[in-house]
Scaffold this motif. Structure first.
Motif, PDB file in Angstrom:
ATOM      1  N   ASN A 265       0.846  -1.191   0.000  1.00 15.33           N
ATOM      2  CA  ASN A 265       0.000   0.000   0.000  1.00 15.33           C
ATOM      3  C   ASN A 265       0.887   1.249   0.000  1.00 15.33           C
ATOM      4  O   ASN A 265       0.695   2.176   0.780  1.00 15.33           O
ATOM      5  CB  ASN A 265      -0.949  -0.004   1.200  1.00 15.33           C
ATOM      6  CG  ASN A 265      -2.085   0.975   1.033  1.00 15.33           C
ATOM      7  OD1 ASN A 265      -2.452   1.328  -0.093  1.00 15.33           O
ATOM      8  ND2 ASN A 265      -2.646   1.419   2.138  1.00 15.33           N
ATOM      9  N   GLU A 266       1.864   1.215  -0.887  1.00 13.09           N
ATOM     10  CA  GLU A 266       2.887   2.254  -0.973  1.00 13.09           C
ATOM     11  C   GLU A 266       2.758   2.990  -2.291  1.00 13.09           C
ATOM     12  O   GLU A 266       2.212   2.470  -3.263  1.00 13.09           O
ATOM     13  CB  GLU A 266       4.281   1.607  -0.845  1.00 13.09           C
ATOM     14  CG  GLU A 266       5.440   2.548  -0.826  1.00 13.09           C
ATOM     15  CD  GLU A 266       5.392   3.540   0.315  1.00 13.09           C
ATOM     16  OE1 GLU A 266       5.241   4.753   0.032  1.00 13.09           O
ATOM     17  OE2 GLU A 266       5.487   3.128   1.468  1.00 13.09           O
ATOM     18  N   ASN A 267       3.275   4.189  -2.324  1.00 13.60           N
ATOM     19  CA  ASN A 267       3.282   5.020  -3.518  1.00 13.60           C
ATOM     20  C   ASN A 267       4.101   4.348  -4.622  1.00 13.60           C
ATOM     21  O   ASN A 267       5.252   3.962  -4.396  1.00 13.60           O
ATOM     22  CB  ASN A 267       3.875   6.388  -3.156  1.00 13.60           C
ATOM     23  CG  ASN A 267       3.839   7.369  -4.285  1.00 13.60           C
ATOM     24  OD1 ASN A 267       3.973   7.018  -5.445  1.00 13.60           O
ATOM     25  ND2 ASN A 267       3.664   8.619  -3.934  1.00 13.60           N
ATOM     26  N   THR A 268       3.540   4.212  -5.813  1.00  9.92           N
ATOM     27  CA  THR A 268       4.228   3.566  -6.936  1.00  9.92           C
ATOM     28  C   THR A 268       5.493   4.325  -7.324  1.00  9.92           C
ATOM     29  O   THR A 268       6.498   3.705  -7.679  1.00  9.92           O
ATOM     30  CB  THR A 268       3.279   3.453  -8.154  1.00  9.92           C
ATOM     31  OG1 THR A 268       2.066   2.825  -7.734  1.00  9.92           O
ATOM     32  CG2 THR A 268       3.898   2.638  -9.262  1.00  9.92           C
ATOM     33  N   ASP A 269       5.467   5.647  -7.243  1.00 12.15           N
ATOM     34  CA  ASP A 269       6.655   6.432  -7.576  1.00 12.15           C
ATOM     35  C   ASP A 269       7.819   6.104  -6.643  1.00 12.15           C
ATOM     36  O   ASP A 269       8.964   5.986  -7.089  1.00 12.15           O
ATOM     37  CB  ASP A 269       6.353   7.933  -7.515  1.00 12.15           C
ATOM     38  CG  ASP A 269       5.385   8.386  -8.590  1.00 12.15           C
ATOM     39  OD1 ASP A 269       5.293   7.715  -9.641  1.00 12.15           O
ATOM     40  OD2 ASP A 269       4.726   9.425  -8.378  1.00 12.15           O
ATOM     41  N   PHE A 270       7.534   5.938  -5.362  1.00 14.72           N
ATOM     42  CA  PHE A 270       8.573   5.579  -4.396  1.00 14.72           C
ATOM     43  C   PHE A 270       9.164   4.217  -4.738  1.00 14.72           C
ATOM     44  O   PHE A 270      10.386   4.046  -4.783  1.00 14.72           O
ATOM     45  CB  PHE A 270       8.010   5.575  -2.973  1.00 14.72           C
ATOM     46  CG  PHE A 270       8.940   4.991  -1.948  1.00 14.72           C
ATOM     47  CD1 PHE A 270      10.075   5.686  -1.549  1.00 14.72           C
ATOM     48  CD2 PHE A 270       8.687   3.750  -1.377  1.00 14.72           C
ATOM     49  CE1 PHE A 270      10.939   5.149  -0.600  1.00 14.72           C
ATOM     50  CE2 PHE A 270       9.543   3.212  -0.431  1.00 14.72           C
ATOM     51  CZ  PHE A 270      10.673   3.917  -0.043  1.00 14.72           C
ATOM     52  N   VAL A 271       8.311   3.245  -4.992  1.00 18.19           N
ATOM     53  CA  VAL A 271       8.778   1.890  -5.301  1.00 18.19           C
ATOM     54  C   VAL A 271       9.594   1.907  -6.591  1.00 18.19           C
ATOM     55  O   VAL A 271      10.669   1.290  -6.660  1.00 18.19           O
ATOM     56  CB  VAL A 271       7.600   0.898  -5.387  1.00 18.19           C
ATOM     57  CG1 VAL A 271       8.066  -0.467  -5.862  1.00 18.19           C
ATOM     58  CG2 VAL A 271       6.896   0.796  -4.040  1.00 18.19           C
ATOM     59  N   ASN A 272       9.118   2.610  -7.611  1.00 18.31           N
ATOM     60  CA  ASN A 272       9.864   2.689  -8.868  1.00 18.31           C
ATOM     61  C   ASN A 272      11.222   3.357  -8.674  1.00 18.31           C
ATOM     62  O   ASN A 272      12.216   2.935  -9.287  1.00 18.31           O
ATOM     63  CB  ASN A 272       9.058   3.435  -9.937  1.00 18.31           C
ATOM     64  CG  ASN A 272       7.937   2.598 -10.499  1.00 18.31           C
ATOM     65  OD1 ASN A 272       8.028   1.376 -10.575  1.00 18.31           O
ATOM     66  ND2 ASN A 272       6.853   3.248 -10.888  1.00 18.31           N
ATOM     67  N   SER A 273      11.289   4.374  -7.822  1.00 17.20           N
ATOM     68  CA  SER A 273      12.567   5.033  -7.527  1.00 17.20           C
ATOM     69  C   SER A 273      13.541   4.067  -6.866  1.00 17.20           C
ATOM     70  O   SER A 273      14.727   4.017  -7.214  1.00 17.20           O
ATOM     71  CB  SER A 273      12.364   6.239  -6.617  1.00 17.20           C
ATOM     72  OG  SER A 273      11.595   7.226  -7.248  1.00 17.20           O
ATOM     73  N   VAL A 274      13.045   3.306  -5.916  1.00 21.40           N
ATOM     74  CA  VAL A 274      13.900   2.331  -5.229  1.00 21.40           C
ATOM     75  C   VAL A 274      14.354   1.254  -6.207  1.00 21.40           C
ATOM     76  O   VAL A 274      15.538   0.901  -6.251  1.00 21.40           O
ATOM     77  CB  VAL A 274      13.167   1.695  -4.026  1.00 21.40           C
ATOM     78  CG1 VAL A 274      13.994   0.580  -3.412  1.00 21.40           C
ATOM     79  CG2 VAL A 274      12.842   2.756  -2.978  1.00 21.40           C
TER      80      VAL A 274
END
Length: 101
Positions: free
Chosen positions: A70-79
């Protein structure tokens, strides 16, 4: 006789000293509270980053990772991008790189 012993300058110095001490204590308490809040937020973000990094290493797609956490997709993509570009980086390295953005 009491009025003859009253020293206005000494009274002002005493009031200033008391006010300074009160302000110092208040400032210290506020600083500790802010530091604690920042530390907790940083710890939570590092924990999230650790989980995302592990999911990347297990080849879980970024979209699935974001949904599961349930996390922001932009954050996950950045990681994920940083993990691909720098496979030898630790979680703290990735965290510091994200802070600089």
């Amino acid at each position: 006789m009491l009025l003859e012993e009253f020293d206005m300058d000494e009274y002002i110095k005493m009031e200033r000293r008391d006010s300074y001490e009160d302000g110092h204590e208040d400032g210290l308490a506020m600083g500790l509270a802010e530091g604690l809040a920042e530390g907790l937020a940083e710890g939570k973000r590092l924990e999230q980053l650790y989980v995302v990094h592990n999911m990347f290493q297990k080849s879980i797609p970024a979209e699935n990772c974001a949904d599961l956490l349930n996390e922001n997709t932009d954050f996950v993509n950045s990681v994920y991008s940083l993990c691909q570009a720098h496979p030898d980086w630790s979680d703290e390295d990735i965290y510091n790189a994200l802070k600089e953005k």
